[in-house]
Write a protein that holds these residues in place. Structure first.
Motif, PDB file in Angstrom:
ATOM      1  N   UNK A  45      -4.974  -4.556  -0.780  1.00  0.00           N
ATOM      2  CA  UNK A  45      -5.471  -5.627   0.099  1.00  0.00           C
ATOM      3  C   UNK A  45      -4.642  -6.898  -0.093  1.00  0.00           C
ATOM      4  N   UNK A  46      -4.445  -7.307  -1.330  1.00  0.00           N
ATOM      5  CA  UNK A  46      -3.658  -8.511  -1.600  1.00  0.00           C
ATOM      6  C   UNK A  46      -2.246  -8.368  -1.043  1.00  0.00           C
ATOM      7  N   UNK A  47      -1.658  -7.216  -1.245  1.00  0.00           N
ATOM      8  CA  UNK A  47      -0.313  -6.968  -0.750  1.00  0.00           C
ATOM      9  C   UNK A  47      -0.257  -7.067   0.779  1.00  0.00           C
ATOM     10  N   UNK A  48      -1.235  -6.471   1.453  1.00  0.00           N
ATOM     11  CA  UNK A  48      -1.265  -6.517   2.919  1.00  0.00           C
ATOM     12  C   UNK A  48      -1.433  -7.940   3.434  1.00  0.00           C
ATOM     13  N   UNK A  49      -2.333  -8.696   2.822  1.00  0.00           N
ATOM     14  CA  UNK A  49      -2.569 -10.073   3.269  1.00  0.00           C
ATOM     15  C   UNK A  49      -1.317 -10.920   3.048  1.00  0.00           C
ATOM     16  N   UNK A  85       0.707   2.002  -7.087  1.00  0.00           N
ATOM     17  CA  UNK A  85       2.164   2.116  -6.952  1.00  0.00           C
ATOM     18  C   UNK A  85       2.542   3.057  -5.809  1.00  0.00           C
ATOM     19  N   UNK A  86       1.829   4.178  -5.695  1.00  0.00           N
ATOM     20  CA  UNK A  86       2.124   5.152  -4.648  1.00  0.00           C
ATOM     21  C   UNK A  86       1.968   4.577  -3.255  1.00  0.00           C
ATOM     22  N   UNK A  87       0.887   3.837  -3.035  1.00  0.00           N
ATOM     23  CA  UNK A  87       0.662   3.230  -1.714  1.00  0.00           C
ATOM     24  C   UNK A  87       1.708   2.155  -1.443  1.00  0.00           C
ATOM     25  N   UNK A  88       1.964   1.283  -2.415  1.00  0.00           N
ATOM     26  CA  UNK A  88       2.929   0.207  -2.175  1.00  0.00           C
ATOM     27  C   UNK A  88       4.344   0.761  -1.984  1.00  0.00           C
ATOM     28  N   UNK A 113     -10.004  -2.397   5.803  1.00  0.00           N
ATOM     29  CA  UNK A 113      -9.943  -1.069   6.414  1.00  0.00           C
ATOM     30  C   UNK A 113      -8.519  -0.509   6.338  1.00  0.00           C
ATOM     31  N   UNK A 114      -7.540  -1.363   6.548  1.00  0.00           N
ATOM     32  CA  UNK A 114      -6.138  -0.961   6.453  1.00  0.00           C
ATOM     33  C   UNK A 114      -5.846  -0.423   5.051  1.00  0.00           C
ATOM     34  N   UNK A 115      -6.283  -1.153   4.024  1.00  0.00           N
ATOM     35  CA  UNK A 115      -6.069  -0.732   2.636  1.00  0.00           C
ATOM     36  C   UNK A 115      -6.792   0.583   2.341  1.00  0.00           C
ATOM     37  N   UNK A 116      -8.031   0.712   2.806  1.00  0.00           N
ATOM     38  CA  UNK A 116      -8.788   1.951   2.579  1.00  0.00           C
ATOM     39  C   UNK A 116      -8.106   3.137   3.265  1.00  0.00           C
TER      40      UNK A 116
END
Length: 174
Positions: A45-49, A85-88, A113-116
């Motif tokens: 979430x933090x990364x997306x924002x 790490x895998x998602x990022x 929702x994007x993060x989930x």
């Protein structure tokens, strides 16, 4: 050094204006695996924002901030690290998998929702050790806990479509 943005749990507590912070937190039993996924969601979430704001997210700084929470030591660290790490590392690849199942542009999704969805897609597409039902259920629970009122229903629908494509053999086997 600049301060990182608040996590979804910090935002949720902030919304409760007339309630004591301790009573505002939902009472639920968290397994180390669920905690790991919740912290991974907060980090993603933090990364997306940060990305949406035009900044480059610093995964190490985000992980360090999450690790400072006293409850973090009760999460399954290897699961957190693997998902986070895998998602990022594969955000673009995961978004390419998710996008055909969406009814709107991916940047119009709420960051929670994007993060989930990213976490669910990661577990469906990359971490085949996680049964597809578990991957979907865990992402839906994250969206229920941190997302908007009906966001979990959207996450469930999208991940169900992805599971039919990515895990058809597992689904047919029952």
């Amino acid at each position: 050094m600049s301060k990182l943005i608040p996590t979804p749990s910090q935002l949720a507590v902030g919304k409760e204006t007339k309630v004591d912070a301790k009573s505002a937190a939902p009472k639920r039993s968290l397994t180390p695996r669920r905690r790991a996924r919740e912290y991974a969601l907060q980090g993603v979430y933090q990364s997306l924002v940060m990305r949406r704001a035009g900044s480059l997210p610093n995964a190490a700084a985000i992980a360090k901030q999450l690790g400072e929470d006293p409850a973090f030591r009760r999460c399954q660290l290897d699961l957190f690290q693997g998902i986070f790490d895998g998602v990022l590392d594969r955000t673009d690849e995961l978004e390419a998998i998710i996008t055909p199942a969406l009814d709107r542009p991916i940047n119009e999704l709420s960051p929670v929702e994007h993060a989930a969805l990213l976490i669910g897609a990661y577990e469906l597409a990359i971490d085949l050790s996680v049964p597809y039902k578990v991957a979907i259920n865990e992402a839906v629970e994250l969206a229920k806990t941190f997302g908007g009122t009906d966001g979990h229903k959207y996450v469930n629908g999208v991940l169900d479509l992805l599971a039919q494509k990515l895990r058809s053999t597992e689904i047919q086997a029952g």
